[in-house]
Design an enzyme around this catalytic site. Structure first.
Site, PDB file in Angstrom:
ATOM      1  N   CYS A 182     -26.888  48.260  -1.665  1.00 50.33           N
ATOM      2  CA  CYS A 182     -25.943  48.574  -2.271  1.00 50.33           C
ATOM      3  C   CYS A 182     -25.936  48.478  -3.623  1.00 50.33           C
ATOM      4  CB  CYS A 182     -24.241  48.829  -1.519  1.00 50.33           C
ATOM      5  SG  CYS A 182     -23.064  49.951  -2.130  1.00 50.33           S
ATOM      6  N   ASP A 192     -18.209  38.419  -1.351  1.00 50.03           N
ATOM      7  CA  ASP A 192     -18.883  38.369  -2.106  1.00 50.03           C
ATOM      8  C   ASP A 192     -18.334  39.288  -4.209  1.00 50.03           C
ATOM      9  OD1 ASP A 192     -20.815  38.879  -1.221  1.00 50.03           O
ATOM     10  OD2 ASP A 192     -22.418  37.666  -1.381  1.00 50.03           O
ATOM     11  N   GLU A 208     -25.221  27.640   1.030  1.00 58.09           N
ATOM     12  CA  GLU A 208     -24.954  28.798   0.648  1.00 58.09           C
ATOM     13  C   GLU A 208     -24.145  28.710  -1.114  1.00 58.09           C
ATOM     14  OE1 GLU A 208     -23.255  31.843   1.567  1.00 58.09           O
ATOM     15  OE2 GLU A 208     -24.224  31.928   3.016  1.00 58.09           O
ATOM     16  N   LEU A 230     -31.711  25.294 -11.008  1.00 57.54           N
ATOM     17  CA  LEU A 230     -31.449  26.204 -10.385  1.00 57.54           C
ATOM     18  C   LEU A 230     -29.957  27.101 -11.121  1.00 57.54           C
ATOM     19  CD1 LEU A 230     -30.733  25.724  -6.853  1.00 57.54           C
ATOM     20  CD2 LEU A 230     -31.654  27.197  -7.668  1.00 57.54           C
ATOM     21  N   GLY A 231     -29.480  25.898 -12.303  1.00 59.42           N
ATOM     22  CA  GLY A 231     -28.815  25.556 -13.086  1.00 59.42           C
ATOM     23  C   GLY A 231     -27.259  26.282 -12.266  1.00 59.42           C
ATOM     24  N   TYR A 232     -26.272  25.838 -12.966  1.00 52.67           N
ATOM     25  CA  TYR A 232     -24.795  25.933 -12.922  1.00 52.67           C
ATOM     26  C   TYR A 232     -24.864  24.016 -11.877  1.00 52.67           C
ATOM     27  CZ  TYR A 232     -24.368  30.739 -13.240  1.00 52.67           C
ATOM     28  OH  TYR A 232     -24.490  32.332 -13.548  1.00 52.67           O
ATOM     29  N   CYS A 283     -18.943  56.868   3.465  1.00 52.15           N
ATOM     30  CA  CYS A 283     -19.225  56.043   1.655  1.00 52.15           C
ATOM     31  C   CYS A 283     -17.955  57.194   1.378  1.00 52.15           C
ATOM     32  CB  CYS A 283     -19.919  56.253   1.538  1.00 52.15           C
ATOM     33  SG  CYS A 283     -20.032  55.150  -0.521  1.00 52.15           S
ATOM     34  N   TYR A 338     -14.748  31.414  -0.028  1.00 51.88           N
ATOM     35  CA  TYR A 338     -16.100  32.942   0.546  1.00 51.88           C
ATOM     36  C   TYR A 338     -16.840  31.385   0.887  1.00 51.88           C
ATOM     37  CZ  TYR A 338     -21.274  33.879  -0.397  1.00 51.88           C
ATOM     38  OH  TYR A 338     -22.296  33.831   0.759  1.00 51.88           O
ATOM     39  N   TRP A 363     -32.439  29.697   6.887  1.00 49.38           N
ATOM     40  CA  TRP A 363     -31.283  29.016   7.091  1.00 49.38           C
ATOM     41  C   TRP A 363     -30.114  30.003   8.327  1.00 49.38           C
ATOM     42  CZ3 TRP A 363     -32.691  30.619   2.287  1.00 49.38           C
ATOM     43  CH2 TRP A 363     -31.730  31.829   1.918  1.00 49.38           C
TER      44      TRP A 363
END
Length: 347
Positions: free
Chosen positions: A188, A134, A33, A76-78, A204, A116, A20
């Protein structure tokens, strides 16, 4: 060199190749997204490819049957994301003539789009100066600035949002947003971040103070609910029962077997003596074929402990009139939760 310049320089050389990216098509950016919310890139990418092949634009998605979309989303869930996906596509077609609005606040008003996602579309598709925040961005910025406020508090979140906008490359916001998310996803990381490879480690403060493993700070933990599902896979002359799950609970819009939910794990003899079992079977003769082991299925805020009872009966069950009776061979055509999908595959 500033933090932002250093990050952007690293991103130009190290950006992940994703299907994408390098596109300003708002439909494809939006779709990616939504799929990647609460989903790892490796898991979400095949779904993105399947969706764009089957639904190449927002109009084709808006006109799709709900069961087909839910089936494509299966695993995929949710699942509220999939339902909002359809609502949003229909809204874009009906209220915006099939074009995603180029305004952040109009994007924010669309179903299933929060700050977001609106920022991601606005920056990547329309080059508008909105910073995404996020989990990856929260983690990176809380460490860079040694933010010891809880990031899930209003005060902590306001600070992170302000820092995100401060660092945003206003001339190329889409690439900057992708860069900081790549940094959080690949270097990170929540545990054992690779600080030696980090292109911005010199900025940092968490590393300087040796508190990297303590950040970000979170105020509280969500209580996890335990539930006990006893599924009844009832075979009636080669047919079985399914029911579409209604709103107000997990897996809305998906199908599952008749089910008796208990407050605790319940033994077979106690389940068969329960009022719920009696309501389903009454005086009907049943033949119990098999009972599965207890299966643990973990969701974000719930843990499901499920057991599957495979039974045979020679009579239709009038108590299940709100279910559909279908050929067992048709089970694969219906969108079901991952828990049910695994069971069907096993048999």
């Amino acid at each position: 060199m500033k933090f932002t310049n250093k990050l952007m320089h690293w991103y130009r050389d190290s950006a992940r190749v994703l299907p994408w990216r390098n596109s300003d098509n708002p439909y494809k950016i939006w779709l990616s997204e939504i799929i990647l919310q609460q989903t790892r890139v490796a898991q979400g990418t095949p779904y993105y490819i399947k969706f764009t092949e089957r639904f190449p634009d927002v109009l084709s998605l808006a006109n799709a049957p709900e069961d087909e979309v839910m089936k494509l989303w299966q695993g995929l869930g949710y699942y509220s994301r999939a339902r909002n996906l359809m609502k949003c596509a229909k809204t874009v077609v009906e209220k915006h003539n099939g074009e995603f609005p180029k305004d952040y606040y109009q994007l924010l008003a669309l179903p299933g789009i929060g700050p977001y996602t609106a920022a991601a579309i606005a920056s990547a598709a329309f080059n508008l100066p909105y910073a995404v925040v996020d989990g990856n961005v929260l983690r990176v910025l809380s460490r860079i600035h040694a933010v010891e406020l809880p990031v899930d508090s209003s005060e902590g979140r306001k600070l992170i949002d302000a820092l995100a906008f401060e660092h945003l490359d206003k001339s190329d916001p889409g690439s900057y947003n992708q860069a900081i998310m790549d940094l959080g996803a690949g270097i990170c990381s929540p545990r054992n971040p690779d600080c030696d490879l980090c292109p911005v480690s010199g900025f940092c403060l968490a590393r300087e103070k040796n508190i990297t493993d303590k950040l970000p700070v979170k105020a509280g933990k969500t209580k996890v609910r335990k539930r006990y599902f006893n599924y009844l896979d009832i075979n009636n002359k080669g047919q079985t029962y399914l029911k579409r799950r209604s709103e107000g609970d997990i897996w809305t819009g998906l199908y599952d077997f008749p089910m008796i939910e208990c407050e605790i794990e319940t033994e077979e003899n106690k389940l068969k003596a329960s009022d719920e079992w009696n309501k389903i079977f009454g005086e009907t003769d049943t033949n119990l074929i098999s009972v599965s082991p207890l299966i643990k299925h973990v969701l974000s805020h719930q843990i499901i402990y499920a057991r599957f009872y495979k039974l045979e009966t020679s009579d239709e069950l009038t108590s299940l009139n709100d279910h559909i009776l279908l050929e067992s061979s048709e089970l694969d055509s219906y969108p079901v939760p991952r828990l049910i999908e695994k069971y069907i595959s096993s048999i």
